[in-house]
Design an enzyme around this catalytic site. Structure first.
Site, PDB file in Angstrom:
ATOM      1  N   GLY A  53     -48.876  26.065 -44.797  1.00  0.00           N
ATOM      2  CA  GLY A  53     -47.455  25.860 -44.554  1.00  0.00           C
ATOM      3  C   GLY A  53     -47.193  25.176 -43.224  1.00  0.00           C
ATOM      4  O   GLY A  53     -47.988  25.264 -42.288  1.00  0.00           O
ATOM      5  N   GLY A 102     -51.507  28.447 -46.867  1.00  0.00           N
ATOM      6  CA  GLY A 102     -50.664  28.100 -47.996  1.00  0.00           C
ATOM      7  C   GLY A 102     -51.365  27.250 -49.039  1.00  0.00           C
ATOM      8  O   GLY A 102     -50.996  27.268 -50.213  1.00  0.00           O
ATOM      9  N   GLU A 125     -54.895  33.207 -40.513  1.00  0.00           N
ATOM     10  CA  GLU A 125     -53.597  33.688 -40.015  1.00  0.00           C
ATOM     11  C   GLU A 125     -53.680  34.652 -38.843  1.00  0.00           C
ATOM     12  O   GLU A 125     -52.790  34.662 -37.988  1.00  0.00           O
ATOM     13  CB  GLU A 125     -52.820  34.346 -41.167  1.00  0.00           C
ATOM     14  CG  GLU A 125     -52.263  33.374 -42.184  1.00  0.00           C
ATOM     15  CD  GLU A 125     -53.288  32.926 -43.215  1.00  0.00           C
ATOM     16  OE1 GLU A 125     -52.939  32.072 -44.045  1.00  0.00           O
ATOM     17  OE2 GLU A 125     -54.432  33.428 -43.191  1.00  0.00           O
ATOM     18  N   ASP A 133     -51.169  35.700 -46.193  1.00  0.00           N
ATOM     19  CA  ASP A 133     -50.026  35.909 -47.086  1.00  0.00           C
ATOM     20  C   ASP A 133     -50.212  35.078 -48.358  1.00  0.00           C
ATOM     21  O   ASP A 133     -51.310  35.008 -48.875  1.00  0.00           O
ATOM     22  CB  ASP A 133     -48.711  35.603 -46.346  1.00  0.00           C
ATOM     23  CG  ASP A 133     -48.600  34.154 -45.888  1.00  0.00           C
ATOM     24  OD1 ASP A 133     -49.642  33.522 -45.628  1.00  0.00           O
ATOM     25  OD2 ASP A 133     -47.469  33.641 -45.791  1.00  0.00           O
TER      26      ASP A 133
END
Length: 363
Positions: A53, A102, A125, A133
Site C-alpha cells: 500500500g 499489500g 510491517e 494486515d
C-alpha cells in the site's frame, strides 16, 4: 490499454489479464485501482509484482489530522482482499518480483500463486510500526508450524523456492517460461479451475532450497521451538538461548530483526496471528480493520507515523519507538487494539453468493 492507467486490462477471449502499472512506486496500491474488474491473471509491471500500500500518503493524512482518510484507504483495500479471497473465478497471480505487504493481499488470497526465481516475498510491517494486515493473520497462521509467526514478526524475506515449500505459492515457473504459460492460460475457456491447474502443473518446477534457507528442517525445528512462545518476550528469550549454544548467522539476523522492530507492533502482531488461527478470512479482516484504525488514531503509540518517517520518508533508519521496550507495552495496551474503535464503524464486508467450495472453506 492506456499506458498511464494504474491497472492495464487486457482481454483475451474469456480471459482477463490485469497488470499493476505503477512501476516507479513498485506498483503501490491506491484508490484509483478498480476492484470490480473480473480478473483471471494478475501480474506487475517492472521489477515488482506489488510492494504494498501507498502508506506514505496515509501518513501524510494522519499528520494533517485526517486519520479517517487513511481508514478509508484500508477499508477499500481489505474489501478488495475479501472479494479476492472469495472470488468465484480462478485467479492466477504471477509473482515475478517483489511481493510485500499489500501485494500479498491481492495475490495470496487467490487460488493460484506462481513464484519465479525473481520472487522476493516479505511482510515487513513490524519495522514500519504497523502489523501484517491485508488478511495476513489468516494466511500466515495457516503456514506449517510457527513459520507464520517467524515471517510476520521478523519481516523475513522469502524467495520463490521458499514460498513454494511453505505453501504461500502454489507453483514455481522460471521467468523465461512465463510468456508461453500466459499464452496457454489465455486459451482457457472455462470457469472450471482444473483447466488452469492442468496447464500450470505442466510448467511448474520444484527448485532446491538455498543452503542458507530458513526452511531447512534443522532451522524449522528452531523456529517451531522459539516462535511457539506465548509472548514476544518468551520468543526473544528462546532465540537468545539458542544463540548462546550456536550463534549462527540466521539466529543473529532473526534476533536483530526483532530488536529493530516496533515493540508495540510485535505484540499486536503476535496476538493477531494467534487469533487468526481460529478465524475465517472475513473475521480476520474485520479484526485487522479495528487494529489499523487504532494504529492510525495513535492513542497508545504513534509508531506507524514514526516508522514510516524513519524508513520511507527521511530514511535515517533510526525510528524512536514509543514504548521503547517490550515490557513497557502492557497487556492492557495490546488489548486496546482489538476493541471496537469509538466513533468508527466496523468493516462491512459484502455478501457473497454461490461461492465455490474453495472460497467457503475460508469463511
Amino acid at each position: 490499454m492506456a499506458s498511464h492507467s494504474q491497472v492495464l486490462v487486457e482481454e483475451k477471449s474469456s480471459v482477463r489479464i490485469l497488470t499493476l502499472n505503477r512501476p516507479k512506486q513498485l506498483n503501490a496500491l491506491s484508490f484509483h485501482m478498480d476492484p470490480s474488474v473480473k480478473l483471471v491473471i494478475l501480474k506487475g509491471q517492472g521489477r515488482a509484482f506489488c510492494a504494498g500500500g501507498d502508506v506514505s500518503a496515509v501518513v501524510h493524512d494522519i499528520r494533517q489530522g485526517n486519520w479517517r482518510l487513511g481508514a478509508n484507504f484500508f477499508s477499500d483495500e481489505y474489501m478488495l482482499n475479501y472479494v479476492m479471497a472469495t472470488y468465484s473465478k480462478a485467479q492466477i497471480s504471477i509473482l515475478d518480483g517483489i511481493v510485500m505487504g499489500g501485494g500479498a493481499g491481492v495475490s495470496v488470497h487467490g487460488r493460484f500463486r506462481i513464484a519465479t526465481e525473481n520472487t522476493v516475498f516479505a511482510m515487513p510491517e513490524t519495522a514500519l510500526g504497523l502489523f501484517p494486515d491485508v488478511g495476513a493473520s489468516y494466511f500466515l497462521s495457516r503456514l506449517p508450524g510457527f513459520f507464520g509467526e517467524y515471517v510476520g514478526l521478523t519481516g523475513a524475506r522469502l524467495d520463490g523456492a521458499e514460498m513454494l515449500a511453505c505453501g504461500l505459492a502454489t507453483h514455481f515457473v522460471p521467468s523465461a517460461r512465463l510468456t508461453a504459460l500466459e499464452a496457454d492460460l489465455s486459451r482457457v475457456d472455462s470457469t472450471d479451475p482444473t483447466f488452469a491447474s492442468t496447464i500450470l502443473d505442466g510448467y511448474t518446477q520444484h527448485p532446491h532450497l538455498k543452503q542458507q534457507s530458513a526452511y531447512h528442517r534443522q532451522v524449522l525445528d528452531v523456529i517451531d521451538k522459539c516462535f511457539s512462545g506465548r509472548t514476544v518476550e518468551e520468543i526473544m528469550c528462546a532465540l537468545e538461548r539458542e544463540a548462546s549454544h550456536e550463534a549462527d548467522d540466521w539466529i543473529l539476523a532473526t534476533i536483530g530483526a526483532l530488536k529493530k522492530a516496533s515493540p508495540a507492533s510485535l505484540k499486536i502482531s503476535l496476538k493477531s496471528i494467534r487469533e487468526g488461527r481460529l478465524q475465517g478470512v472475513g473475521q480476520c479482516l474485520i479484526r485487522e480493520y479495528r487494529m489499523v484504525c487504532h494504529v492510525m488514531k495513535g492513542e497508545i503509540s504513534n509508531d506507524f507515523v514514526e516508522g514510516c518517517r524513519a524508513i520511507l520518508i527521511d530514511k535515517d533508519k533510526k525510528p524512536k519507538w514509543e514504548p521503547w521496550r517490550l515490557e513497557d507495552m502492557k497487556d492492557s495496551m495490546v488489548e486496546h487494539y482489538f476493541k471496537r474503535v469509538e466513533g468508527c464503524e466496523d468493516l462491512k464486508l459484502p455478501a457473497r453468493k454461490n461461492l465455490p467450495a474453495s472460497a467457503i472453506a475460508k469463511l
